[in-house]
Motif scaffolding. Structure first.
Motif, PDB file in Angstrom:
ATOM      1  N   LEU B  58       0.812  -1.217   0.000  1.00  0.00           N
ATOM      2  CA  LEU B  58       0.000   0.000   0.000  1.00  0.00           C
ATOM      3  C   LEU B  58       0.849   1.271   0.000  1.00  0.00           C
ATOM      4  O   LEU B  58       0.476   2.284  -0.600  1.00  0.00           O
ATOM      5  CB  LEU B  58      -0.891  -0.017   1.253  1.00  0.00           C
ATOM      6  CG  LEU B  58      -1.930   1.077   1.418  1.00  0.00           C
ATOM      7  CD1 LEU B  58      -3.035   0.896   0.398  1.00  0.00           C
ATOM      8  CD2 LEU B  58      -2.514   1.057   2.820  1.00  0.00           C
ATOM      9  N   ALA B 113      16.422   3.221  21.745  1.00  0.00           N
ATOM     10  CA  ALA B 113      16.069   2.646  23.056  1.00  0.00           C
ATOM     11  C   ALA B 113      14.627   2.150  23.088  1.00  0.00           C
ATOM     12  O   ALA B 113      14.317   1.181  23.776  1.00  0.00           O
ATOM     13  CB  ALA B 113      16.289   3.689  24.149  1.00  0.00           C
ATOM     14  N   ASP B 114      13.741   2.792  22.316  1.00  0.00           N
ATOM     15  CA  ASP B 114      12.325   2.427  22.379  1.00  0.00           C
ATOM     16  C   ASP B 114      11.905   1.445  21.288  1.00  0.00           C
ATOM     17  O   ASP B 114      10.713   1.300  21.010  1.00  0.00           O
ATOM     18  CB  ASP B 114      11.454   3.686  22.347  1.00  0.00           C
ATOM     19  CG  ASP B 114      11.659   4.496  21.068  1.00  0.00           C
ATOM     20  OD1 ASP B 114      12.490   4.091  20.223  1.00  0.00           O
ATOM     21  OD2 ASP B 114      10.995   5.533  20.921  1.00  0.00           O
ATOM     22  N   PHE B 115      12.862   0.755  20.703  1.00  0.00           N
ATOM     23  CA  PHE B 115      12.534  -0.298  19.725  1.00  0.00           C
ATOM     24  C   PHE B 115      11.604  -1.323  20.389  1.00  0.00           C
ATOM     25  O   PHE B 115      11.784  -1.651  21.562  1.00  0.00           O
ATOM     26  CB  PHE B 115      13.821  -0.976  19.263  1.00  0.00           C
ATOM     27  CG  PHE B 115      13.651  -1.912  18.089  1.00  0.00           C
ATOM     28  CD1 PHE B 115      13.702  -1.439  16.794  1.00  0.00           C
ATOM     29  CD2 PHE B 115      13.441  -3.272  18.288  1.00  0.00           C
ATOM     30  CE1 PHE B 115      13.555  -2.298  15.706  1.00  0.00           C
ATOM     31  CE2 PHE B 115      13.287  -4.145  17.213  1.00  0.00           C
ATOM     32  CZ  PHE B 115      13.352  -3.651  15.922  1.00  0.00           C
ATOM     33  N   GLU B 196      -9.031  29.254  21.175  1.00  0.00           N
ATOM     34  CA  GLU B 196      -9.737  28.937  19.928  1.00  0.00           C
ATOM     35  C   GLU B 196      -9.268  29.851  18.792  1.00  0.00           C
ATOM     36  O   GLU B 196      -9.050  29.393  17.664  1.00  0.00           O
ATOM     37  CB  GLU B 196     -11.242  29.088  20.158  1.00  0.00           C
ATOM     38  CG  GLU B 196     -12.083  28.675  18.971  1.00  0.00           C
ATOM     39  CD  GLU B 196     -13.570  28.858  19.258  1.00  0.00           C
ATOM     40  OE1 GLU B 196     -14.103  28.127  20.104  1.00  0.00           O
ATOM     41  OE2 GLU B 196     -14.191  29.749  18.643  1.00  0.00           O
ATOM     42  N   GLU B 199      -5.924  28.632  17.662  1.00  0.00           N
ATOM     43  CA  GLU B 199      -5.977  27.376  16.920  1.00  0.00           C
ATOM     44  C   GLU B 199      -6.539  27.576  15.517  1.00  0.00           C
ATOM     45  O   GLU B 199      -6.067  26.977  14.554  1.00  0.00           O
ATOM     46  CB  GLU B 199      -6.801  26.338  17.704  1.00  0.00           C
ATOM     47  CG  GLU B 199      -6.081  25.944  18.984  1.00  0.00           C
ATOM     48  CD  GLU B 199      -6.829  24.909  19.817  1.00  0.00           C
ATOM     49  OE1 GLU B 199      -8.004  24.642  19.539  1.00  0.00           O
ATOM     50  OE2 GLU B 199      -6.207  24.372  20.752  1.00  0.00           O
ATOM     51  N   ILE B 200      -7.542  28.433  15.415  1.00  0.00           N
ATOM     52  CA  ILE B 200      -8.118  28.683  14.091  1.00  0.00           C
ATOM     53  C   ILE B 200      -7.102  29.401  13.209  1.00  0.00           C
ATOM     54  O   ILE B 200      -6.955  29.086  12.031  1.00  0.00           O
ATOM     55  CB  ILE B 200      -9.439  29.473  14.218  1.00  0.00           C
ATOM     56  CG1 ILE B 200     -10.514  28.534  14.794  1.00  0.00           C
ATOM     57  CG2 ILE B 200      -9.869  30.066  12.893  1.00  0.00           C
ATOM     58  CD1 ILE B 200     -11.826  29.200  15.129  1.00  0.00           C
ATOM     59  N   LEU B 203      -4.645  26.779  12.084  1.00  0.00           N
ATOM     60  CA  LEU B 203      -5.261  25.944  11.051  1.00  0.00           C
ATOM     61  C   LEU B 203      -5.175  26.624   9.690  1.00  0.00           C
ATOM     62  O   LEU B 203      -4.791  26.007   8.702  1.00  0.00           O
ATOM     63  CB  LEU B 203      -6.735  25.732  11.372  1.00  0.00           C
ATOM     64  CG  LEU B 203      -7.126  24.431  12.003  1.00  0.00           C
ATOM     65  CD1 LEU B 203      -8.623  24.391  12.218  1.00  0.00           C
ATOM     66  CD2 LEU B 203      -6.699  23.278  11.114  1.00  0.00           C
ATOM     67  N   ARG B 204      -5.522  27.905   9.667  1.00  0.00           N
ATOM     68  CA  ARG B 204      -5.511  28.636   8.397  1.00  0.00           C
ATOM     69  C   ARG B 204      -4.089  28.792   7.868  1.00  0.00           C
ATOM     70  O   ARG B 204      -3.878  29.077   6.703  1.00  0.00           O
ATOM     71  CB  ARG B 204      -6.150  30.021   8.566  1.00  0.00           C
ATOM     72  CG  ARG B 204      -7.632  29.981   8.912  1.00  0.00           C
ATOM     73  CD  ARG B 204      -8.279  31.332   8.657  1.00  0.00           C
ATOM     74  NE  ARG B 204      -9.584  31.466   9.293  1.00  0.00           N
ATOM     75  CZ  ARG B 204     -10.726  30.981   8.779  1.00  0.00           C
ATOM     76  NH1 ARG B 204     -10.720  30.351   7.641  1.00  0.00           N
ATOM     77  NH2 ARG B 204     -11.870  31.143   9.431  1.00  0.00           N
ATOM     78  N   LEU B 209      -1.873  21.811  16.430  1.00  0.00           N
ATOM     79  CA  LEU B 209      -1.246  21.758  17.743  1.00  0.00           C
ATOM     80  C   LEU B 209      -2.155  21.033  18.696  1.00  0.00           C
ATOM     81  O   LEU B 209      -3.374  21.020  18.545  1.00  0.00           O
ATOM     82  CB  LEU B 209      -0.875  23.142  18.264  1.00  0.00           C
ATOM     83  CG  LEU B 209      -1.937  23.976  18.944  1.00  0.00           C
ATOM     84  CD1 LEU B 209      -1.327  25.255  19.448  1.00  0.00           C
ATOM     85  CD2 LEU B 209      -3.065  24.276  17.996  1.00  0.00           C
ATOM     86  N   ASP B 210      -1.558  20.364  19.661  1.00  0.00           N
ATOM     87  CA  ASP B 210      -2.345  19.638  20.648  1.00  0.00           C
ATOM     88  C   ASP B 210      -2.696  20.539  21.820  1.00  0.00           C
ATOM     89  O   ASP B 210      -3.773  20.443  22.384  1.00  0.00           O
ATOM     90  CB  ASP B 210      -1.560  18.433  21.169  1.00  0.00           C
ATOM     91  CG  ASP B 210      -1.531  17.319  20.140  1.00  0.00           C
ATOM     92  OD1 ASP B 210      -2.442  17.285  19.301  1.00  0.00           O
ATOM     93  OD2 ASP B 210      -0.608  16.508  20.184  1.00  0.00           O
ATOM     94  N   GLU B 211      -1.771  21.391  22.185  1.00  0.00           N
ATOM     95  CA  GLU B 211      -1.922  22.166  23.407  1.00  0.00           C
ATOM     96  C   GLU B 211      -1.498  23.598  23.141  1.00  0.00           C
ATOM     97  O   GLU B 211      -0.597  23.853  22.349  1.00  0.00           O
ATOM     98  CB  GLU B 211      -0.991  21.603  24.497  1.00  0.00           C
ATOM     99  CG  GLU B 211      -1.225  20.139  24.824  1.00  0.00           C
ATOM    100  CD  GLU B 211      -2.407  19.933  25.753  1.00  0.00           C
ATOM    101  OE1 GLU B 211      -2.770  20.902  26.446  1.00  0.00           O
ATOM    102  OE2 GLU B 211      -2.960  18.829  25.774  1.00  0.00           O
ATOM    103  N   HIS B 224       2.860  24.283  33.799  1.00  0.00           N
ATOM    104  CA  HIS B 224       2.184  23.236  33.036  1.00  0.00           C
ATOM    105  C   HIS B 224       0.669  23.431  32.960  1.00  0.00           C
ATOM    106  O   HIS B 224      -0.031  22.606  32.383  1.00  0.00           O
ATOM    107  CB  HIS B 224       2.499  21.857  33.624  1.00  0.00           C
ATOM    108  CG  HIS B 224       3.871  21.406  33.274  1.00  0.00           C
ATOM    109  ND1 HIS B 224       5.000  21.873  33.919  1.00  0.00           N
ATOM    110  CD2 HIS B 224       4.323  20.553  32.320  1.00  0.00           C
ATOM    111  CE1 HIS B 224       6.065  21.310  33.386  1.00  0.00           C
ATOM    112  NE2 HIS B 224       5.691  20.515  32.430  1.00  0.00           N
ATOM    113  N   LYS B 246       1.734  21.033   9.420  1.00  0.00           N
ATOM    114  CA  LYS B 246       1.193  19.724   9.048  1.00  0.00           C
ATOM    115  C   LYS B 246       1.949  19.107   7.881  1.00  0.00           C
ATOM    116  O   LYS B 246       1.992  17.892   7.737  1.00  0.00           O
ATOM    117  CB  LYS B 246      -0.278  19.876   8.647  1.00  0.00           C
ATOM    118  CG  LYS B 246      -1.205  20.139   9.799  1.00  0.00           C
ATOM    119  CD  LYS B 246      -2.620  19.896   9.316  1.00  0.00           C
ATOM    120  CE  LYS B 246      -3.614  20.687  10.101  1.00  0.00           C
ATOM    121  NZ  LYS B 246      -4.983  20.427   9.620  1.00  0.00           N
ATOM    122  N   LYS B 249       6.035  18.898   9.226  1.00  0.00           N
ATOM    123  CA  LYS B 249       6.108  18.241  10.542  1.00  0.00           C
ATOM    124  C   LYS B 249       7.084  18.929  11.502  1.00  0.00           C
ATOM    125  O   LYS B 249       7.370  18.397  12.577  1.00  0.00           O
ATOM    126  CB  LYS B 249       6.483  16.761  10.437  1.00  0.00           C
ATOM    127  CG  LYS B 249       5.642  15.957   9.465  1.00  0.00           C
ATOM    128  CD  LYS B 249       4.252  15.728   9.975  1.00  0.00           C
ATOM    129  CE  LYS B 249       3.446  14.870   8.994  1.00  0.00           C
ATOM    130  NZ  LYS B 249       2.050  14.787   9.382  1.00  0.00           N
TER     131      LYS B 249
END
Lengths: 391, 391
Positions: B58, B113-115, B196, B199-200, B203-204, B209-211, B224, B246, B249
């Motif tokens: 794929l 290490a995280d394999f 908000e 974030e908008i 986006l544009r 973003l997560d936070e 925090h 996006k 990355k």
């Protein structure tokens, strides 16, 4: 309302003292078992006595408030800083976890398959027995949702419905330019523009998402193409939205296919066939049926109508070229698989049903709802019309 | 423009034939080494001969177009389906990877290490030598950015500037109600509302973003705390935004502190002090300096003014209670650390400089820019005023 962890007790049996996870909260097994979300890796131990957390001092207060753990320890309780300095980050972490395990009388653990190799090896050097399990025991527990989880998924799907409505309204309101492309408020209406409308609607509903599919014409014939560029009249536009509620972390998932204008006869026929396959799949759902049964119901409808499927031809590149569905929860793709893989459906499984047909010469059609399996059927968590043509 | 992988060759030396990653594209080491992003796990092998990818059918076409691999193999080339059926998902995958490694004359590998532990153990059962490395060799290579990566980060930071501008404009345009809360267009202006808007805007600008942190008053005293509820006049509002583009990355990162109205004398003093610490940190940056040098410059300013720091008191809960900065790239937190950890800065490191002061009785203040280390100083990737008071 706690999940039923008894399958984990059975799995551990006499072979393992506990089940160990070392991961951050982006790992759904970690998030689920600990009931806690943190951006840096932390450690969760499940034993028949309860759930035990090992977190940094920074996260301690929040873990006490938010996690489902029965006991919570701090890295500092085991002099992690000193161990870090003496042995380095990995061996120091492993020494700390080893002492934490000893405190819980644990000398042998099972872990998820993706447990970090470096920590696993370091724990072994400390004399612990560490075995990565490949039966997906926790993932299978996660597949059966509690009532509370189902409500979280229903909420995410409600946000999804608002986003789909915004996308549909935009396409419906578009004008058709002379060259057949759609336009809205004087600008060409593109996949990107519709995607932005979807994402903003989701944001306002407390959801996030990484990807959305708004794919028209030949783009829609590749189930993995997100779509780009102008949308066109009389062609099938696949809109597939899978948002995640930022608060609960549960996902929704829905697909609709729209045509602005008049669908070609092939698209019309494909749509009706796909709706029939969709209904046949829903009819096949009940606890005790298998994902393969449900998948077969879809393949039967398509094959009886002369369409190609992966079941009939595993090398097929057009026709019904994916599985019928998948579980949805903390991950947007999780167990069970609704496919030829012979997994039994249980009451509380939340699954997508998403038959579709694809051919670059025709385009793509897909219809997808999200449902919860019940003892004698299913409950549909999706409340959105199944309608192809937008006048 | 390819990264300089020579440190990986040195690391492998005579000890290992190759470096092996098995992860999906959300793992930044995988994304970086393969130059490829896919939602399901795939395998990347680095050898002195080149970079070799093992992907599903794929993903094969896209991997050929998008990855930086020199050779690309398909799971199907090694009859993965048959192995899956015979041995199960993990052992079947490991058998497949083992044959792929044999094709490249590789019998011993180092891994991150995280394999995944299960695959590591299964490869060992197939007779391969597998060792998880704990030197962060690839993460250290990632810390030194190519010109192309720096441009990606600059672009993300430009989107960040647009979002910060939107947040600042909203706070600036707010009215002050009788109870001291801010209001905008007749509604109470909350952390959530500003978030908000941010974030908008992101986006544009093609970012996700997560936070985001929009924290006022006592909320801002916890580095925090994301912040919630009404924003108030005359109190410090910390806005910390770390978006990810996006497409590329790569991340940006910036913090500003605003006061709508008149800051208290303590906040004014803290702000001026933090700006002085910020300038001192920037002055200390150059290739060859250490993160500890830069961190010390900040601590000196604060301690000279009588403020507490973690350097002076490792148990401090008020004052300057975090490190000065961190690397930014594919991860928003990556190497190098700008802290007491003694890591040498190299030209091409992209780091944040983010001194701040915190006390629940006063609030919080932080100023953060993103800069690239150069041979004789730094270049600031952030173009945004440093200004406390919004009239």
């Amino acid at each position: 309302m706690e999940p039923d962890f008894s399958p984990l007790d059975e799995f551990l049996g006499d072979d393992f003292d506990g089940y160990l996870i070392s991961a951050d909260g982006s790992d759904s097994n970690q998030l689920y078992l600990s009931g806690f979300d943190a951006p840096d890796p932390y450690t969760t131990l499940y034993t028949p006595d309860g759930i035990h957390l090992l977190v940094s001092t920074l996260e301690y207060g929040r873990a006490k408030k938010e996690s489902r753990a029965d006991t919570i320890s701090r890295l500092a309780d085991y002099d992690f800083r000193d161990k870090y300095t003496e042995y380095g980050p990995i061996a120091g972490k492993a020494e700390t976890i080893a002492e934490f395990l000893a405190d819980h009388d644990v000398t042998s653990v099972a872990t998820p398959a993706d447990f970090p190799l470096a920590i696993g090896d370091a724990l072994r050097e400390d004399g612990l027995s560490v075995e990565a399990e490949t039966e997906d025991v926790l993932t299978k527990i996660r597949a059966v949702k509690t009532d509370e989880e189902i409500e979280h998924i229903r909420d995410a799907q409600e946000s999804n419905e608002a986003a789909m409505r915004a996308a549909e309204d935009l396409i419906r309101a578009a004008a058709v330019a002379d060259d057949g492309t759609l336009s809205y408020e004087g600008e060409t209406l593109t996949s990107e523009r519709v995607r932005e409308e979807i994402e903003i609607t989701l944001l306002r509903n407390g959801c996030a998402l990484d990807e959305t599919i708004v794919a028209c014409g030949a783009d829609a014939a590749d189930p993995h193409d997100r779509g780009s560029g102008p949308l066109r009249a009389d062609e099938a536009i696949i809109v597939d939205i899978f948002p995640r509620d930022k608060e609960t972390k549960y996902n929704g998932d829905m697909t609709r296919t729209f045509v602005k204008g008049t669908p070609t006869p092939e698209i019309r026929e494909w749509y009706d066939l796909t709706e029939a396959a969709f209904d046949a799949a829903l009819d096949a759902i009940e606890a005790g049926a298998t994902g393969a049964d449900v998948h077969a119901a879809v393949c039967d409808v398509y094959e009886d109508a002369g369409e190609n499927t992966l079941r009939a031809d595993p090398t097929a590149e057009t026709g019904f070229i994916h599985s019928t569905g998948h579980g949805v929860g903390l991950d947007v793709h999780e167990l069970p698989s609704v496919s030829q893989a012979d997994e039994e459906l249980e009451a509380g499984h939340v699954i997508t049903i998403e038959p579709g047909l694809y051919d670059p010469d025709i385009g793509g059609v897909r219809i997808e709802d999200l449902v919860v399996v019940t003892e004698d059927g299913y409950e549909n968590l999706t409340d959105y019309p199944v309608e192809l043509v937008l006048e």
